[in-house]
Scaffold this active site. Sequence first.
Site, PDB file in Angstrom:
ATOM      1  N   ASP A  78     -41.727 -51.932  22.929  1.00 34.72           N
ATOM      2  CA  ASP A  78     -42.054 -50.698  22.214  1.00 34.72           C
ATOM      3  C   ASP A  78     -42.974 -50.957  21.029  1.00 34.72           C
ATOM      4  O   ASP A  78     -42.740 -50.503  19.907  1.00 34.72           O
ATOM      5  CB  ASP A  78     -40.763 -50.003  21.750  1.00 34.72           C
ATOM      6  CG  ASP A  78     -40.997 -48.549  21.339  1.00 34.72           C
ATOM      7  OD1 ASP A  78     -42.037 -47.980  21.723  1.00 34.72           O
ATOM      8  OD2 ASP A  78     -40.139 -47.991  20.635  1.00 34.72           O
ATOM      9  N   GLU A 108     -45.546 -53.193  26.825  1.00 36.03           N
ATOM     10  CA  GLU A 108     -45.849 -52.389  25.648  1.00 36.03           C
ATOM     11  C   GLU A 108     -46.089 -53.242  24.414  1.00 36.03           C
ATOM     12  O   GLU A 108     -45.625 -52.938  23.314  1.00 36.03           O
ATOM     13  CB  GLU A 108     -44.746 -51.356  25.397  1.00 36.03           C
ATOM     14  CG  GLU A 108     -45.296 -50.023  24.911  1.00 36.03           C
ATOM     15  CD  GLU A 108     -44.292 -48.904  24.979  1.00 36.03           C
ATOM     16  OE1 GLU A 108     -43.963 -48.356  23.907  1.00 36.03           O
ATOM     17  OE2 GLU A 108     -43.845 -48.573  26.100  1.00 36.03           O
ATOM     18  N   ASP A 219     -40.866 -52.980  33.099  1.00 29.60           N
ATOM     19  CA  ASP A 219     -40.414 -51.614  32.868  1.00 29.60           C
ATOM     20  C   ASP A 219     -41.000 -50.759  33.972  1.00 29.60           C
ATOM     21  O   ASP A 219     -42.162 -50.351  33.919  1.00 29.60           O
ATOM     22  CB  ASP A 219     -40.874 -51.133  31.488  1.00 29.60           C
ATOM     23  CG  ASP A 219     -40.510 -49.679  31.221  1.00 29.60           C
ATOM     24  OD1 ASP A 219     -39.777 -49.089  32.040  1.00 29.60           O
ATOM     25  OD2 ASP A 219     -40.963 -49.132  30.198  1.00 29.60           O
TER      26      ASP A 219
END
Length: 319
Positions: A78, A108, A219
């Site tokens: 994130d 990410e 992911d």
Amino acid sequence: MKCLQYSKTDRFLNMEKVSALEKETTSSTTDTRQAEENTPGSSTSEAEDSPAVCRDDAENPSEEEGNSKLSLISWNVDGLDSEKQPERARGLCSYLMTHSPDVVLLQELIQPYVRFMKNRLAASYTFIEAGKEGYFVAMMLKKSRVTLLDSKIHDFPLSRMMRNLLIAQVLFRGQKFHLMTSHFESCKAFAAERMRQLTLVMRAMTSAPDDVTVLFGGDTNLRDAEVAKVGLPSCVCDVWEQLGEPEHCRYTWDTHANTNKDVEFKCRLRFDRLYLRRAAKEGVPQLEPDSMTLIGLEKLPCRRYTSDHWGIYCTFSTE
């Protein structure tokens, strides 16, 4: 996760924050000591004042050499979330140093995170990045255990979120591996593209030579119904399912437990997945999953988690 779309005229959404972080990080790396302590969005003194939860437990080299197990972490970190980035980046590095995995698959990522991790971990790990701008996926390979032979990036041609597949050809204890990571299209509305991406990954896994073991982690943003609709090839297994579907590591996106995102809805989903295709050639050692656990479950001193996703730590037997 992230539900971001891109156009040619507006390449990145939310990237003003990232640009500011990159400038701040660059300006504070004027000498070696500052570079080692600098974190995205932080100053040197800030890094010293807010230690990470986990500590670096150095491995015994003789134990490492005799360990035939392959260890792996897959984690969407994130990087686009600007809240408490310095503390979260330090938390990420501390988890990596504590577990000291052979392979790290990250999604990410942003450049300030990469620079910070390289300052601390480049002596021990080879870094492979699937992008330089915006956010992207990357791999880290432990130099003492994994030898990089080649790497390549496959773009997903219909992705509206600049998603791709990163593949590394490596040797681990003399055995050939293809390691893969990706960040599939986000959000429920993009199920069709996400399933296309899963199909492309399965095609890449099954097309590898039969003396090669293939491991994918990332992911995927997949829902179970989407996987069922696409179907997995008979030679590919879901590692979590192979281990008996342990409940303690079922949900990697859990807005009930993880409070990093202030969302109205509450859900628990298994977005982050590992897939394995064993080598089929006779005489090649078979890779077998041993254990899986979630990491990043502890709040940092800043009262946030390292990421809005839990990370997956998994070990495999190669004998």
